[in-house]
Every structure is written in structure tokens, then in C-alpha cells.
Design a protein around this motif. Structure first.
Motif, PDB file in Angstrom:
ATOM      1  N   ARG A   1       0.848  -1.198   0.000  1.00  0.00           N
ATOM      2  CA  ARG A   1       0.000   0.000   0.000  1.00  0.00           C
ATOM      3  C   ARG A   1       0.885   1.250   0.000  1.00  0.00           C
ATOM      4  NH1 ARG A   1      -3.171  -2.892   4.473  1.00  0.00           N
ATOM      5  NH2 ARG A   1      -1.472  -1.978   5.652  1.00  0.00           N
ATOM      6  N   PRO A   2       0.484   2.303  -0.723  1.00  0.00           N
ATOM      7  CA  PRO A   2       1.275   3.534  -0.754  1.00  0.00           C
ATOM      8  C   PRO A   2       1.463   4.116   0.648  1.00  0.00           C
ATOM      9  CG  PRO A   2      -0.450   3.601  -2.407  1.00  0.00           C
ATOM     10  CD  PRO A   2      -0.725   2.399  -1.554  1.00  0.00           C
ATOM     11  N   ILE A   3       2.653   4.662   0.892  1.00  0.00           N
ATOM     12  CA  ILE A   3       2.938   5.342   2.161  1.00  0.00           C
ATOM     13  C   ILE A   3       3.408   6.763   1.883  1.00  0.00           C
ATOM     14  CG2 ILE A   3       3.432   3.239   3.475  1.00  0.00           C
ATOM     15  CD1 ILE A   3       6.424   3.759   3.021  1.00  0.00           C
ATOM     16  N   HIS A   4       3.283   7.595   2.895  1.00  0.00           N
ATOM     17  CA  HIS A   4       3.723   9.006   2.831  1.00  0.00           C
ATOM     18  C   HIS A   4       3.076   9.739   1.647  1.00  0.00           C
ATOM     19  CE1 HIS A   4       6.501   7.752   5.878  1.00  0.00           C
ATOM     20  NE2 HIS A   4       7.137   6.952   5.046  1.00  0.00           N
ATOM     21  N   VAL A   5       1.792   9.533   1.482  1.00  0.00           N
ATOM     22  CA  VAL A   5       1.060  10.130   0.365  1.00  0.00           C
ATOM     23  C   VAL A   5       1.221  11.655   0.401  1.00  0.00           C
ATOM     24  CG1 VAL A   5      -1.231  10.442  -0.667  1.00  0.00           C
ATOM     25  CG2 VAL A   5      -0.555   8.202   0.274  1.00  0.00           C
ATOM     26  N   GLY A   6       1.627  12.214  -0.745  1.00  0.00           N
ATOM     27  CA  GLY A   6       1.772  13.656  -0.875  1.00  0.00           C
ATOM     28  C   GLY A   6       3.117  14.208  -0.419  1.00  0.00           C
ATOM     29  N   ASP A   7       4.014  13.378   0.114  1.00  0.00           N
ATOM     30  CA  ASP A   7       5.302  13.849   0.632  1.00  0.00           C
ATOM     31  C   ASP A   7       6.440  13.167  -0.133  1.00  0.00           C
ATOM     32  OD1 ASP A   7       7.604  14.483   2.069  1.00  0.00           O
ATOM     33  OD2 ASP A   7       6.653  14.202   4.028  1.00  0.00           O
ATOM     34  N   ILE A   8       6.958  13.835  -1.157  1.00  0.00           N
ATOM     35  CA  ILE A   8       7.982  13.219  -2.002  1.00  0.00           C
ATOM     36  C   ILE A   8       9.253  12.915  -1.217  1.00  0.00           C
ATOM     37  CG2 ILE A   8       8.977  15.380  -2.868  1.00  0.00           C
ATOM     38  CD1 ILE A   8       9.211  13.910  -5.628  1.00  0.00           C
ATOM     39  N   ARG A   9       9.593  13.756  -0.280  1.00  0.00           N
ATOM     40  CA  ARG A   9      10.808  13.546   0.518  1.00  0.00           C
ATOM     41  C   ARG A   9      10.691  12.278   1.371  1.00  0.00           C
ATOM     42  NH1 ARG A   9      14.772  17.716   2.541  1.00  0.00           N
ATOM     43  NH2 ARG A   9      15.687  16.826   4.416  1.00  0.00           N
ATOM     44  N   ALA A  10       9.557  12.096   2.029  1.00  0.00           N
ATOM     45  CA  ALA A  10       9.336  10.892   2.851  1.00  0.00           C
ATOM     46  C   ALA A  10       9.243   9.650   1.962  1.00  0.00           C
ATOM     47  CB  ALA A  10       8.080  11.049   3.698  1.00  0.00           C
ATOM     48  N   GLN A  11       8.625   9.781   0.790  1.00  0.00           N
ATOM     49  CA  GLN A  11       8.566   8.655  -0.136  1.00  0.00           C
ATOM     50  C   GLN A  11       9.969   8.272  -0.608  1.00  0.00           C
ATOM     51  OE1 GLN A  11       5.744   9.058  -3.358  1.00  0.00           O
ATOM     52  NE2 GLN A  11       3.992   8.926  -1.972  1.00  0.00           N
ATOM     53  N   PHE A  12      10.789   9.246  -0.904  1.00  0.00           N
ATOM     54  CA  PHE A  12      12.160   8.987  -1.344  1.00  0.00           C
ATOM     55  C   PHE A  12      12.951   8.278  -0.244  1.00  0.00           C
ATOM     56  CE2 PHE A  12      16.503  10.854  -2.440  1.00  0.00           C
ATOM     57  CZ  PHE A  12      16.744   9.973  -3.471  1.00  0.00           C
ATOM     58  N   ARG A  13      12.816   8.739   0.984  1.00  0.00           N
ATOM     59  CA  ARG A  13      13.514   8.101   2.114  1.00  0.00           C
ATOM     60  C   ARG A  13      13.082   6.637   2.251  1.00  0.00           C
ATOM     61  NH1 ARG A  13      18.000   8.544   4.011  1.00  0.00           N
ATOM     62  NH2 ARG A  13      17.967   6.334   3.714  1.00  0.00           N
ATOM     63  N   ALA A  14      11.777   6.378   2.132  1.00  0.00           N
ATOM     64  CA  ALA A  14      11.266   5.011   2.237  1.00  0.00           C
ATOM     65  C   ALA A  14      11.813   4.134   1.112  1.00  0.00           C
ATOM     66  CB  ALA A  14       9.734   5.015   2.217  1.00  0.00           C
ATOM     67  N   ILE A  15      11.913   4.688  -0.084  1.00  0.00           N
ATOM     68  CA  ILE A  15      12.469   3.950  -1.217  1.00  0.00           C
ATOM     69  C   ILE A  15      13.936   3.626  -0.967  1.00  0.00           C
ATOM     70  CG2 ILE A  15      13.161   4.192  -3.642  1.00  0.00           C
ATOM     71  CD1 ILE A  15      10.468   5.711  -4.050  1.00  0.00           C
ATOM     72  N   LEU A  16      14.695   4.599  -0.485  1.00  0.00           N
ATOM     73  CA  LEU A  16      16.108   4.358  -0.195  1.00  0.00           C
ATOM     74  C   LEU A  16      16.270   3.263   0.854  1.00  0.00           C
ATOM     75  CD1 LEU A  16      17.512   8.005  -0.149  1.00  0.00           C
ATOM     76  CD2 LEU A  16      17.604   6.332  -2.015  1.00  0.00           C
ATOM     77  N   ASP A  17      15.436   3.290   1.868  1.00  0.00           N
ATOM     78  CA  ASP A  17      15.494   2.249   2.909  1.00  0.00           C
ATOM     79  C   ASP A  17      15.211   0.868   2.316  1.00  0.00           C
ATOM     80  OD1 ASP A  17      16.074   4.214   4.778  1.00  0.00           O
ATOM     81  OD2 ASP A  17      14.042   4.269   5.613  1.00  0.00           O
ATOM     82  N   ALA A  18      14.188   0.767   1.469  1.00  0.00           N
ATOM     83  CA  ALA A  18      13.838  -0.520   0.855  1.00  0.00           C
ATOM     84  C   ALA A  18      14.954  -1.006  -0.071  1.00  0.00           C
ATOM     85  CB  ALA A  18      12.522  -0.402   0.084  1.00  0.00           C
ATOM     86  N   LEU A  19      15.550  -0.105  -0.814  1.00  0.00           N
ATOM     87  CA  LEU A  19      16.645  -0.496  -1.702  1.00  0.00           C
ATOM     88  C   LEU A  19      17.884  -0.921  -0.914  1.00  0.00           C
ATOM     89  CD1 LEU A  19      16.263   2.154  -4.539  1.00  0.00           C
ATOM     90  CD2 LEU A  19      15.799  -0.301  -4.688  1.00  0.00           C
TER      91      LEU A  19
END
Length: 135
Positions: A43-61
Motif C-alpha cells: 500500500r502507498p505510504i507518505h502520500v503527498g510527501d515526495i521527501r518521505a517517499q524517497f527516504r522510504a524507497i532508499l530504505d527498501a533499496l
């Protein structure tokens, strides 16, 4: 594993990526599919916050790199898909206080692509990477 970061004369140099990365020894190539900002149930997280989405992506990678015995130092290419390129550049890439795992001194080659949509309308960004480790 030897890596040669090259920014040849006659081509503009960028502080955000290296023009050429050359690897000369036998190695293992690792391709990681596009990562989007989701929870463990996709499910999408940090909807509307590109910075928080980017951080989550970096963590997953980071988790995925570790799973194959690699780290961000082994990343040789990044491809970013962003709904709002300006927001990504200003809020994530150019913000010197934002902790990005790749080196600002020797960043891997990368491509930034502005897109009109991603797999879910709540995703603002997607990042895919390639890495190389010693064979």
C-alpha cells in the motif's frame, strides 16, 4: 573491485551524477526493479510527501542491496521516475541536509525522467538501480 569515475573534458560536469563509470574486472551484475513507496502490504505510504517517499524507497533499496551482498558503494546506475521533477530535485537531490546513501563526491551515473503517472496515483517517485560486486 576497480571502478573508474570519468567526467571527460568537453562534456558538462554535474555534481549529482558521473558521466561514465567503467568497471574493468570480473564482476557480478545486480539489477533491482523499480522501487515505489509502499508498506509491507504494497500500500502507498507518505502520500503527498515526495521527501518521505524517497527516504522510504532508499530504505527498501538498502535492504535489497544487503540481501545480495551489496551496498550503495556498489551501485553503478540509478534511474529515477518522478511525477514532479522540480520537487524531487529541490526537496531530495539538492538539499545538502538530506541523507542520500550514494556519494556526493563520486555519484553513480543516473537518469531522471519526468513522468505523468506511476503504477499508483499516490506514488510520486520510483527508483531503480543497478549494482556491481566483485565476482
Amino acid at each position: 573491485m576497480p571502478k573508474e569515475y570519468i567526467n571527460p573534458a568537453g562534456v558538462p560536469r554535474s555534481p549529482y551524477f558521473t558521466r561514465i563509470l567503467s568497471i574493468t574486472k570480473p564482476s557480478k551484475l545486480i539489477y533491482i526493479a523499480g522501487q515505489v513507496p509502499t508498506d509491507e502490504n504494497s500500500r502507498p505510504i507518505h502520500v503527498g510527501d515526495i521527501r518521505a517517499q524517497f527516504r522510504a524507497i532508499l530504505d527498501a533499496l538498502t535492504v535489497q542491496l544487503k540481501a545480495v551482498g551489496a551496498s550503495w558503494d556498489d551501485v553503478v546506475f540509478r534511474r529515477v521516475y518522478a511525477i514532479d521533477v522540480s520537487a524531487y530535485v529541490e526537496r531530495c537531490l539538492r538539499d545538502e541536509t538530506f541523507p542520500i546513501p550514494w556519494s556526493r563526491d563520486r555519484p553513480s551515473p543516473s537518469t531522471l525522467i519526468g513522468v505523468t503517472a506511476l503504477a499508483n496515483p499516490d506514488f510520486l517517485i520510483e527508483l531503480e538501480i543497478a549494482a556491481v560486486t566483485a565476482d
